[in-house]
Enzyme design. Structure first.
Site, mmCIF file in Angstrom:
data_model
loop_
_atom_site.group_PDB
_atom_site.id
_atom_site.type_symbol
_atom_site.label_atom_id
_atom_site.label_comp_id
_atom_site.label_asym_id
_atom_site.label_seq_id
_atom_site.Cartn_x
_atom_site.Cartn_y
_atom_site.Cartn_z
ATOM 1 N N ASN A 51 -34.453 27.162 120.386
ATOM 2 C CA ASN A 51 -33.840 25.846 121.059
ATOM 3 C C ASN A 51 -33.024 24.897 119.960
ATOM 4 O O ASN A 51 -32.767 23.822 120.328
ATOM 5 C CB ASN A 51 -34.813 25.049 121.726
ATOM 6 C CG ASN A 51 -35.537 25.816 122.800
ATOM 7 O OD1 ASN A 51 -34.850 26.371 123.533
ATOM 8 N ND2 ASN A 51 -36.800 25.875 122.941
ATOM 9 N N PHE B 239 -47.394 21.196 121.638
ATOM 10 C CA PHE B 239 -47.967 20.278 122.189
ATOM 11 C C PHE B 239 -48.111 18.837 121.893
ATOM 12 O O PHE B 239 -47.758 17.744 122.407
ATOM 13 C CB PHE B 239 -49.216 20.877 123.019
ATOM 14 C CG PHE B 239 -50.060 20.039 124.027
ATOM 15 C CD1 PHE B 239 -49.984 20.736 125.269
ATOM 16 C CD2 PHE B 239 -50.342 18.634 123.813
ATOM 17 C CE1 PHE B 239 -50.587 20.022 126.280
ATOM 18 C CE2 PHE B 239 -50.817 17.984 125.120
ATOM 19 C CZ PHE B 239 -51.015 18.606 126.181
ATOM 20 N N ASP B 240 -48.743 19.013 120.570
ATOM 21 C CA ASP B 240 -48.917 17.515 119.760
ATOM 22 C C ASP B 240 -48.038 17.439 118.623
ATOM 23 O O ASP B 240 -48.135 17.761 117.490
ATOM 24 C CB ASP B 240 -50.162 17.555 119.166
ATOM 25 C CG ASP B 240 -50.738 16.081 118.831
ATOM 26 O OD1 ASP B 240 -50.132 15.398 118.702
ATOM 27 O OD2 ASP B 240 -51.893 16.071 118.340
ATOM 28 N N ALA C 161 -48.537 25.336 118.571
ATOM 29 C CA ALA C 161 -47.484 24.289 118.016
ATOM 30 C C ALA C 161 -46.783 24.031 119.430
ATOM 31 O O ALA C 161 -46.312 24.741 120.050
ATOM 32 C CB ALA C 161 -46.611 24.514 117.000
ATOM 33 N N ARG D 74 -36.676 23.930 126.324
ATOM 34 C CA ARG D 74 -35.608 23.815 125.558
ATOM 35 C C ARG D 74 -35.706 22.341 124.907
ATOM 36 O O ARG D 74 -34.727 21.676 124.770
ATOM 37 C CB ARG D 74 -34.162 24.092 125.941
ATOM 38 C CG ARG D 74 -33.863 23.349 127.317
ATOM 39 C CD ARG D 74 -32.405 23.321 127.815
ATOM 40 N NE ARG D 74 -32.177 22.737 128.952
ATOM 41 C CZ ARG D 74 -32.414 23.397 130.276
ATOM 42 N NH1 ARG D 74 -32.827 24.729 130.346
ATOM 43 N NH2 ARG D 74 -32.121 22.528 131.307
ATOM 44 N N SER E 151 -37.599 29.325 116.848
ATOM 45 C CA SER E 151 -37.342 28.519 118.090
ATOM 46 C C SER E 151 -35.950 28.967 118.745
ATOM 47 O O SER E 151 -35.126 28.846 117.809
ATOM 48 C CB SER E 151 -37.659 27.043 118.040
ATOM 49 O OG SER E 151 -37.000 26.439 119.180
#
EC number: 1.3.5.2
Length: 371
Positions: A194, A81-82, A79, A129, A192
């Site tokens: 971020n 990239f797209d 996960a 980030r 994540s």
């Protein structure tokens, strides 16, 4: 290390030269250029099919059924990239066995201010980030409905930034309801670094209602993605919860907030600011987490290993340490499509060397790499 053919060495030389040129541009601009190129592959069916036949490794020993889904090859796109499923049909064409799309949030959001993506070439790593920038679950659902291929895809869902933690359950439920039945599996991302406060949701008391709500909202397998920075005790707690709730599996691991052991000068890293690091620096901890998870729950659920898998040898070690499936993103940036092909050819060669008929027989086997 596995030997390369002259043709393979030439392709690598060309890709490395191209990478040097690309690295003179801002990382997000490069990402945009790659998105456009892959968008062509995604949208032109004859090109897509031709590339898949030529580039992808086709070997029955690599195909396996995992939580009721047939994965033709074990390495998938991680996960990040797209994010909007705008290239959902392109990933099989470049050789991946499946793709995990997203992270998608219930509501659209712009993510964090730029610059927010940085390269660490000395470490073959990326610091990001991004902050879950995406078009939102409803728009991503439209993209998924327009898919033409039947390639395996997962959807990674996260919390909308402006949604307070006390409303996270409803936020995840909304995404799952919109996207679940359009994917082969769903991954709940609470790891994540971020999104402020997101990693706090990895605590079992916060995670249980989120996972339960997602399971209630979809019929597809549900997995959870965890951070490499969790303590061993917290990893055990999440693993036990996953078993209790009968999740399909765990994706381990996300990016790390650690800055230890980097080759990039510390001043340069500090100047980049906050964010998670992916690629080679996370490899050792990712492997540690995988081994711990397999020892605790490996017989009860699927483990997907991600984090610094750069070589066929590393991929084989992840499989034999308990990973049923693998993922990568950063090594794809540094290695290109040949990285995907090398991984799959390397695993297939090892299966043959060990006299194994299928990759499933190698999972958790602790078999060594044979030269």
């Amino acid at each position: 290390m596995s030997k390369q053919s002259p043709t393979r060495k030439l392709r690598q030389t060309v890709y490395d030269a191209s990478l040097k040129v690309m690295f003179t541009l801002r990382p997000e601009r490069i990402h945009g250029i790659m998105n456009k190129a892959l968008g062509v592959v995604d949208g032109v069916a004859p090109l897509n099919r031709t590339m898949e036949k030529i580039i992808a490794v086709h070997d029955d020993s690599l195909s396996q059924e995992v939580f009721g889904v047939t994965f033709p090859r074990p390495l998938g796109l991680a996960a990040g990239f797209d994010k909007n499923a705008s290239m959902a049909d392109a990933w099989g064409a470049v050789g991946f066995g499946y793709a995990e799309l997203g992270t998608v949030t219930a509501s659209p959001q712009p993510g964090n201010p730029t610059p927010r993506l940085f390269r660490l070439p000395a470490d073959k790593a990326i610091l990001n980030r991004m902050g879950f920038n995406n078009l939102g679950a409803a728009e991503v659902a439209k993209n998924l409905r327009n898919r033409k291929s039947t390639d395996v895809i997962g959807i990674n869902i996260g919390k909308t930034k402006v949604v307070p933690a006390e409303h996270a359950v409803d936020d995840y439920r909304r995404s799952a309801s919109l996207l679940g039945d359009l994917a082969d599996y769903l991954v709940v991302n609470v790891s994540s670094p971020n999104t402020p406060g997101l990693r706090d949701l990895q605590a079992v008391e916060s995670l249980r209602p989120i996972l339960a709500a997602v399971q209630e909202s979809t019929t597809v397998p549900v997995l959870v993605k965890i951070a490499p920075d969790l303590s061993d005790e917290d990893i055990d707690a999440v693993a036990d919860l996953a078993v209790e709730l009968k999740l399909a599996g765990i994706v381990a691991t996300n990016t790390t907030i650690s800055r230890e052991g980097l080759n990039t000068p510390s001043g340069e890293v500090e100047a980049m600011g906050a964010g998670g690091i992916s690629g080679a620096p996370v490899a050792a901890r990712s492997l540690e987490v995988l081994k711990r998870l397999y020892a605790r729950v490996g017989k009860e659920m699927v483990l997907i290993s991600v984090g610094g898998i750069s070589t066929p040898e590393q991929a084989w070690e992840r499989i034999t340490s308990g990973a049923t499936l693998l993922q990568g993103y950063t090594p794809f940036i540094y290695g290109g499509p040949d990285w995907i092909r090398d991984i799959h050819l390397g695993i297939a060669k090892q299966l043959k060397a060990h006299g194994l008929r299928n990759i499933a027989d190698a999972v958790g086997s602790e078999l060594e790499w044979k030269n």
